[in-house]
Write a protein that holds these residues in place. Structure first.
Motif, PDB file in Angstrom:
ATOM      1  N   ILE A 248       7.369  -1.344   5.569  1.00 38.84           N
ATOM      2  CA  ILE A 248       8.159  -0.345   4.831  1.00 38.84           C
ATOM      3  C   ILE A 248       7.317   0.468   3.853  1.00 38.84           C
ATOM      4  O   ILE A 248       7.849   1.189   3.011  1.00 38.84           O
ATOM      5  CB  ILE A 248       9.348  -0.995   4.080  1.00 38.84           C
ATOM      6  N   GLY A 249       6.002   0.344   3.946  1.00 32.99           N
ATOM      7  CA  GLY A 249       5.146   1.173   3.104  1.00 32.99           C
ATOM      8  C   GLY A 249       4.894   0.625   1.714  1.00 32.99           C
ATOM      9  O   GLY A 249       4.319   1.299   0.872  1.00 32.99           O
ATOM     10  N   GLY A 250       5.323  -0.618   1.459  1.00 41.28           N
ATOM     11  CA  GLY A 250       5.126  -1.210   0.130  1.00 41.28           C
ATOM     12  C   GLY A 250       3.753  -1.838  -0.007  1.00 41.28           C
ATOM     13  O   GLY A 250       3.307  -2.584   0.860  1.00 41.28           O
ATOM     14  N   TRP A 251       3.073  -1.503  -1.099  1.00 43.30           N
ATOM     15  CA  TRP A 251       1.732  -2.055  -1.392  1.00 43.30           C
ATOM     16  C   TRP A 251       1.722  -2.261  -2.886  1.00 43.30           C
ATOM     17  O   TRP A 251       1.758  -1.295  -3.631  1.00 43.30           O
ATOM     18  CB  TRP A 251       0.660  -1.044  -0.979  1.00 43.30           C
ATOM     19  N   GLY A 252       1.689  -3.486  -3.361  1.00 40.70           N
ATOM     20  CA  GLY A 252       1.733  -3.653  -4.804  1.00 40.70           C
ATOM     21  C   GLY A 252       1.837  -5.080  -5.296  1.00 40.70           C
ATOM     22  O   GLY A 252       1.850  -5.317  -6.490  1.00 40.70           O
TER      23      GLY A 252
ATOM     24  N   VAL B 299      -2.993  -7.652  -1.662  1.00 40.94           N
ATOM     25  CA  VAL B 299      -3.363  -6.226  -1.683  1.00 40.94           C
ATOM     26  C   VAL B 299      -3.854  -5.785  -3.059  1.00 40.94           C
ATOM     27  O   VAL B 299      -4.654  -4.855  -3.165  1.00 40.94           O
ATOM     28  CB  VAL B 299      -2.208  -5.307  -1.213  1.00 40.94           C
ATOM     29  N   LEU B 300      -3.394  -6.450  -4.103  1.00 39.47           N
ATOM     30  CA  LEU B 300      -3.861  -6.084  -5.452  1.00 39.47           C
ATOM     31  C   LEU B 300      -5.348  -6.371  -5.606  1.00 39.47           C
ATOM     32  O   LEU B 300      -6.084  -5.577  -6.205  1.00 39.47           O
ATOM     33  CB  LEU B 300      -3.052  -6.830  -6.519  1.00 39.47           C
TER      34      LEU B 300
ATOM     35  N   ARG C  54      -8.207  -3.518  -6.297  1.00 35.00           N
ATOM     36  CA  ARG C  54      -9.127  -3.600  -7.443  1.00 35.00           C
ATOM     37  C   ARG C  54     -10.564  -3.335  -7.000  1.00 35.00           C
ATOM     38  O   ARG C  54     -11.373  -2.823  -7.754  1.00 35.00           O
ATOM     39  CB  ARG C  54      -9.041  -4.974  -8.108  1.00 35.00           C
ATOM     40  N   ARG C  55     -10.869  -3.698  -5.772  1.00 28.23           N
ATOM     41  CA  ARG C  55     -12.230  -3.560  -5.256  1.00 28.23           C
ATOM     42  C   ARG C  55     -12.482  -2.195  -4.607  1.00 28.23           C
ATOM     43  O   ARG C  55     -13.542  -1.615  -4.767  1.00 28.23           O
ATOM     44  CB  ARG C  55     -12.502  -4.689  -4.260  1.00 28.23           C
ATOM     45  N   TRP C  56     -11.495  -1.716  -3.821  1.00 29.88           N
ATOM     46  CA  TRP C  56     -11.663  -0.446  -3.085  1.00 29.88           C
ATOM     47  C   TRP C  56     -10.338   0.305  -3.034  1.00 29.88           C
ATOM     48  O   TRP C  56      -9.305  -0.284  -2.722  1.00 29.88           O
ATOM     49  CB  TRP C  56     -12.075  -0.704  -1.637  1.00 29.88           C
ATOM     50  N   PRO C  57     -10.351   1.632  -3.251  1.00 32.01           N
ATOM     51  CA  PRO C  57      -9.114   2.413  -3.146  1.00 32.01           C
ATOM     52  C   PRO C  57      -8.729   2.754  -1.703  1.00 32.01           C
ATOM     53  O   PRO C  57      -7.567   3.011  -1.410  1.00 32.01           O
ATOM     54  CB  PRO C  57      -9.440   3.697  -3.924  1.00 32.01           C
ATOM     55  N   GLU C  58      -9.686   2.730  -0.791  1.00 31.80           N
ATOM     56  CA  GLU C  58      -9.439   3.237   0.565  1.00 31.80           C
ATOM     57  C   GLU C  58      -8.368   2.488   1.372  1.00 31.80           C
ATOM     58  O   GLU C  58      -7.567   3.147   2.046  1.00 31.80           O
ATOM     59  CB  GLU C  58     -10.743   3.258   1.388  1.00 31.80           C
ATOM     60  N   PRO C  59      -8.322   1.140   1.351  1.00 32.63           N
ATOM     61  CA  PRO C  59      -7.310   0.479   2.185  1.00 32.63           C
ATOM     62  C   PRO C  59      -5.879   0.864   1.803  1.00 32.63           C
ATOM     63  O   PRO C  59      -5.054   1.122   2.688  1.00 32.63           O
ATOM     64  CB  PRO C  59      -7.571  -1.014   1.961  1.00 32.63           C
ATOM     65  N   GLU C  60      -5.594   0.927   0.518  1.00 37.01           N
ATOM     66  CA  GLU C  60      -4.247   1.304   0.081  1.00 37.01           C
ATOM     67  C   GLU C  60      -3.952   2.756   0.448  1.00 37.01           C
ATOM     68  O   GLU C  60      -2.878   3.075   0.970  1.00 37.01           O
ATOM     69  CB  GLU C  60      -4.091   1.111  -1.431  1.00 37.01           C
ATOM     70  N   ALA C  61      -4.889   3.651   0.183  1.00 39.11           N
ATOM     71  CA  ALA C  61      -4.681   5.072   0.495  1.00 39.11           C
ATOM     72  C   ALA C  61      -4.445   5.264   1.987  1.00 39.11           C
ATOM     73  O   ALA C  61      -3.548   6.018   2.403  1.00 39.11           O
ATOM     74  CB  ALA C  61      -5.883   5.891   0.023  1.00 39.11           C
ATOM     75  N   ALA C  62      -5.241   4.580   2.813  1.00 40.55           N
ATOM     76  CA  ALA C  62      -5.097   4.699   4.271  1.00 40.55           C
ATOM     77  C   ALA C  62      -3.756   4.141   4.734  1.00 40.55           C
ATOM     78  O   ALA C  62      -3.073   4.738   5.578  1.00 40.55           O
ATOM     79  CB  ALA C  62      -6.248   3.974   4.969  1.00 40.55           C
ATOM     80  N   TYR C  63      -3.358   2.991   4.169  1.00 39.73           N
ATOM     81  CA  TYR C  63      -2.076   2.375   4.529  1.00 39.73           C
ATOM     82  C   TYR C  63      -0.918   3.294   4.158  1.00 39.73           C
ATOM     83  O   TYR C  63       0.002   3.514   4.952  1.00 39.73           O
ATOM     84  CB  TYR C  63      -1.937   1.016   3.834  1.00 39.73           C
ATOM     85  N   ARG C  64      -0.959   3.850   2.962  1.00 38.17           N
ATOM     86  CA  ARG C  64       0.133   4.729   2.519  1.00 38.17           C
ATOM     87  C   ARG C  64       0.218   5.990   3.378  1.00 38.17           C
ATOM     88  O   ARG C  64       1.313   6.434   3.735  1.00 38.17           O
ATOM     89  CB  ARG C  64      -0.030   5.075   1.042  1.00 38.17           C
TER      90      ARG C  64
END
Length: 160
Positions: A29-33, A37-38, A42-52
């Protein structure tokens, strides 16, 4: 035949040589938080940005249960976003984990990992907020990855 290696530590900092894939389970459902995943964010922004972005553009891509997204975060490190959880809450239909989806995603992961000649690093996927049981996930990891000759390390977070 090799088996899964279990160690105490942080799955976001695998200390082995060569290409590495850090695998984890995401919801559909697009939830990351919350959860693992936290530590990734904290280590890299790319996985969250790509997932979203993957979720946002889901009408025109393969986003859904069982899907896999590989995101490169360093020259020799990728994060595998695997959709293996329906929603985020335990309700009338039980816990969010979907073992069949994890199985499908692991199968797709194996093909990609073999292409990269990489090892796989993960927490006990599907067993945190997704509510799954490792006794059901472990055989999937063994069947899809270990039996194909892929080195897998599972990280249990230590207390310091």
């Amino acid at each position: 035949m090799s088996e899964i290696a279990y160690i105490r530590g942080d799955a976001t900092v695998p200390s082995v040589k060569g290409a590495k894939v850090i695998a984890h389970v995401c919801n559909d459902i697009g939830g990351w938080g919350k959860g693992f995943v936290l530590a990734l964010s904290r280590r890299w922004p790319e996985p969250e940005a790509a997932y979203r972005a993957w979720h946002r553009e889901r009408a025109s891509n393969d986003f859904g249960l069982g899907a896999l997204q590989l995101v490169r975060v360093k020259p020799d490190v990728w994060v595998a976003n695997m959709i293996g959880q329906r929603g985020v809450r335990t309700g009338s239909k039980g816990v969010p984990v979907r073992y069949e989806a994890i199985d499908t995603a692991l199968s797709r992961l194996a093909d990609r990992v073999l292409e990269l000649d990489a090892s796989v690093h993960m927490p006990r996927i599907g067993c945190g907020l997704a509510g799954g049981k490792w006794s059901r996930v472990e055989p999937l990891v063994t069947e899809r990855l270990v039996r194909r000759g892929i080195a897998v390390t599972v990280y249990d977070h230590g207390d310091g």
